[in-house]
Design a protein around this motif. Structure first.
Motif, PDB file in Angstrom:
ATOM      1  N   ALA A   1      46.621 -14.569 -25.514  1.00  0.00           N
ATOM      2  CA  ALA A   1      45.776 -13.502 -24.705  1.00  0.00           C
ATOM      3  C   ALA A   1      44.424 -13.899 -24.883  1.00  0.00           C
ATOM      4  N   ALA A   2      43.846 -13.798 -23.706  1.00  0.00           N
ATOM      5  CA  ALA A   2      42.584 -14.463 -23.660  1.00  0.00           C
ATOM      6  C   ALA A   2      41.563 -13.307 -23.687  1.00  0.00           C
ATOM      7  N   GLU A   3      41.666 -12.037 -23.984  1.00  0.00           N
ATOM      8  CA  GLU A   3      41.025 -11.213 -24.943  1.00  0.00           C
ATOM      9  C   GLU A   3      41.552 -10.685 -26.698  1.00  0.00           C
ATOM     10  N   VAL A   4      40.021 -11.401 -27.565  1.00  0.00           N
ATOM     11  CA  VAL A   4      40.479 -11.459 -28.566  1.00  0.00           C
ATOM     12  C   VAL A   4      40.275  -9.949 -28.767  1.00  0.00           C
ATOM     13  N   ASP A   5      40.965  -8.684 -29.072  1.00  0.00           N
ATOM     14  CA  ASP A   5      41.064  -7.632 -29.685  1.00  0.00           C
ATOM     15  C   ASP A   5      41.083  -7.497 -31.076  1.00  0.00           C
ATOM     16  N   TYR A   6      40.604  -7.439 -32.130  1.00  0.00           N
ATOM     17  CA  TYR A   6      40.598  -6.638 -32.952  1.00  0.00           C
ATOM     18  C   TYR A   6      41.144  -5.877 -33.334  1.00  0.00           C
ATOM     19  N   GLU A   7      40.566  -4.404 -32.305  1.00  0.00           N
ATOM     20  CA  GLU A   7      41.341  -2.924 -32.373  1.00  0.00           C
ATOM     21  C   GLU A   7      42.866  -2.971 -31.819  1.00  0.00           C
ATOM     22  N   LYS A   8      43.480  -4.414 -30.595  1.00  0.00           N
ATOM     23  CA  LYS A   8      45.284  -4.388 -31.226  1.00  0.00           C
ATOM     24  C   LYS A   8      45.658  -4.509 -32.274  1.00  0.00           C
ATOM     25  N   VAL A   9      44.916  -5.857 -33.056  1.00  0.00           N
ATOM     26  CA  VAL A   9      45.710  -6.058 -34.177  1.00  0.00           C
ATOM     27  C   VAL A   9      46.108  -4.830 -35.388  1.00  0.00           C
ATOM     28  N   VAL A  10      44.343  -4.188 -35.183  1.00  0.00           N
ATOM     29  CA  VAL A  10      45.374  -3.554 -36.488  1.00  0.00           C
ATOM     30  C   VAL A  10      46.755  -2.776 -35.901  1.00  0.00           C
ATOM     31  N   LYS A  11      46.264  -1.986 -35.585  1.00  0.00           N
ATOM     32  CA  LYS A  11      47.894  -1.125 -34.811  1.00  0.00           C
ATOM     33  C   LYS A  11      48.885  -1.739 -34.896  1.00  0.00           C
TER      34      LYS A  11
ATOM     35  N   PHE B   1      51.999  -7.827 -21.210  1.00  0.00           N
ATOM     36  CA  PHE B   1      53.219  -7.526 -22.285  1.00  0.00           C
ATOM     37  C   PHE B   1      52.280  -6.050 -22.718  1.00  0.00           C
ATOM     38  N   ILE B   2      53.817  -4.505 -22.944  1.00  0.00           N
ATOM     39  CA  ILE B   2      53.579  -3.987 -23.522  1.00  0.00           C
ATOM     40  C   ILE B   2      54.406  -3.637 -24.794  1.00  0.00           C
ATOM     41  N   TRP B   3      53.532  -3.177 -25.594  1.00  0.00           N
ATOM     42  CA  TRP B   3      54.798  -3.359 -27.384  1.00  0.00           C
ATOM     43  C   TRP B   3      54.395  -1.881 -27.250  1.00  0.00           C
ATOM     44  N   GLY B   4      54.353  -0.988 -27.826  1.00  0.00           N
ATOM     45  CA  GLY B   4      55.295   0.130 -27.761  1.00  0.00           C
ATOM     46  C   GLY B   4      55.819   0.990 -26.677  1.00  0.00           C
ATOM     47  N   VAL B   5      57.258   0.856 -26.047  1.00  0.00           N
ATOM     48  CA  VAL B   5      57.354   1.750 -25.138  1.00  0.00           C
ATOM     49  C   VAL B   5      58.475   2.654 -25.581  1.00  0.00           C
ATOM     50  N   ASP B   6      58.875   4.123 -24.792  1.00  0.00           N
ATOM     51  CA  ASP B   6      59.794   4.760 -24.835  1.00  0.00           C
ATOM     52  C   ASP B   6      61.180   4.025 -24.584  1.00  0.00           C
ATOM     53  N   ASP B   7      62.841   5.335 -24.237  1.00  0.00           N
ATOM     54  CA  ASP B   7      63.778   5.045 -23.964  1.00  0.00           C
ATOM     55  C   ASP B   7      63.183   5.134 -22.811  1.00  0.00           C
ATOM     56  N   THR B   8      62.938   6.025 -21.699  1.00  0.00           N
ATOM     57  CA  THR B   8      62.611   5.564 -20.231  1.00  0.00           C
ATOM     58  C   THR B   8      61.364   4.707 -20.194  1.00  0.00           C
ATOM     59  N   GLY B   9      60.970   3.933 -20.187  1.00  0.00           N
ATOM     60  CA  GLY B   9      59.752   2.357 -19.980  1.00  0.00           C
ATOM     61  C   GLY B   9      58.730   3.168 -20.170  1.00  0.00           C
ATOM     62  N   ALA B  10      57.599   4.800 -20.548  1.00  0.00           N
ATOM     63  CA  ALA B  10      56.570   4.850 -20.648  1.00  0.00           C
ATOM     64  C   ALA B  10      55.871   4.102 -21.861  1.00  0.00           C
ATOM     65  N   ASP B  11      54.794   4.366 -21.428  1.00  0.00           N
ATOM     66  CA  ASP B  11      54.379   3.568 -22.194  1.00  0.00           C
ATOM     67  C   ASP B  11      54.220   4.974 -23.864  1.00  0.00           C
ATOM     68  N   GLU B  12      54.341   4.763 -24.760  1.00  0.00           N
ATOM     69  CA  GLU B  12      53.338   5.066 -25.886  1.00  0.00           C
ATOM     70  C   GLU B  12      52.453   5.345 -26.040  1.00  0.00           C
ATOM     71  N   VAL B  13      52.035   6.785 -26.569  1.00  0.00           N
ATOM     72  CA  VAL B  13      50.556   6.658 -26.965  1.00  0.00           C
ATOM     73  C   VAL B  13      49.400   5.664 -28.060  1.00  0.00           C
ATOM     74  N   ASP B  14      50.096   5.269 -28.631  1.00  0.00           N
ATOM     75  CA  ASP B  14      49.776   3.677 -29.539  1.00  0.00           C
ATOM     76  C   ASP B  14      49.993   2.913 -29.121  1.00  0.00           C
ATOM     77  N   ALA B  15      50.826   2.741 -27.617  1.00  0.00           N
ATOM     78  CA  ALA B  15      50.897   1.127 -27.044  1.00  0.00           C
ATOM     79  C   ALA B  15      49.748   0.422 -26.683  1.00  0.00           C
ATOM     80  N   VAL B  16      50.353  -0.462 -27.643  1.00  0.00           N
ATOM     81  CA  VAL B  16      49.448  -2.116 -27.731  1.00  0.00           C
ATOM     82  C   VAL B  16      50.125  -3.102 -25.992  1.00  0.00           C
TER      83      VAL B  16
END
Length: 182
Positions: free
Chosen positions: A73-83, A13-28
């Motif tokens: 999510a198996a990985e608990v990563d608050y760096e992602k949550v902040v976004k 799952f990727i949150w933050g993709v543009d209209d071409t489907g590419a990941d944005e810079v700050d994608a999670v």
């Protein structure tokens, strides 16, 4: 005759993709899940009745559709949550920057940001197999358990909303290559 259109396996799952489907810079990106990624839609209906037929509907009209993605999510990563969660604040120690804490506030009134997201089957590069969610927010509530026979998981819910500025108006999700045009 071969059996086709049966899909299984883990997803990303990727949150933050543009209209071409590419990941944005700050994608999670959530690429380590337990129990899979589930996407469901719910349509609400108005059932019209007339006196002459009693309680039997004579017409059924949709009143809207929402989507929901859920996974652990198996990985608990608050760096992602902040976004994606404005209630979470990262604090780095000014004298020792490696000392970090994440503070979760409980004040009402914070609005979750919305972005386009995608669910991709792991190891599949064919965009015809992707599900693009036009506008969604990521929700996270702690549900941690310290057990000898299980690891911590981060439960994630992603409500999906119709995008009023999309073409077609009200687009909820796209199954397939987002760059296909008519």
């Amino acid at each position: 005759m071969p059996v086709e259109n049966i899909f299984s396996g883990p997803g990303i799952f990727i949150w933050g993709v543009d209209d071409t489907g590419a990941d944005e810079v700050d994608a999670v990106t959530f690429d380590l899940t337990q129990g899979g990624i589930r996407f469901t839609t719910t349509t609400t209906w108005n059932e019209t009745t007339v006196d002459q037929y009693g309680n039997v509907p004579v017409r059924k009209t949709s009143t809207g559709t929402t989507g929901l993605v859920e996974f652990q999510a198996a990985e608990v990563d608050y760096e992602k949550v902040v976004k994606f969660d404005p209630s979470v604040v990262k604090v780095a120690d000014t004298l020792e920057p490696t000392k970090v804490k994440y503070q979760v506030t409980a004040l009402a009134g914070k609005t979750l940001p919305r972005k386009r997201a995608v669910i991709k089957p792991q190891g599949v590069t064919d965009p015809n197999m992707f599900i693009y969610l036009e506008e969604c927010s990521v929700e996270f509530d702690a549900d941690f358990g310290y057990r000898t026979d299980d690891n911590l998981k981060m439960p994630v819910r992603v409500p999906c909303f119709p995008a009023l500025d999309a073409t077609p108006k009200g687009l909820l999700y796209t199954w397939g290559d987002i760059t296909a045009t008519a």
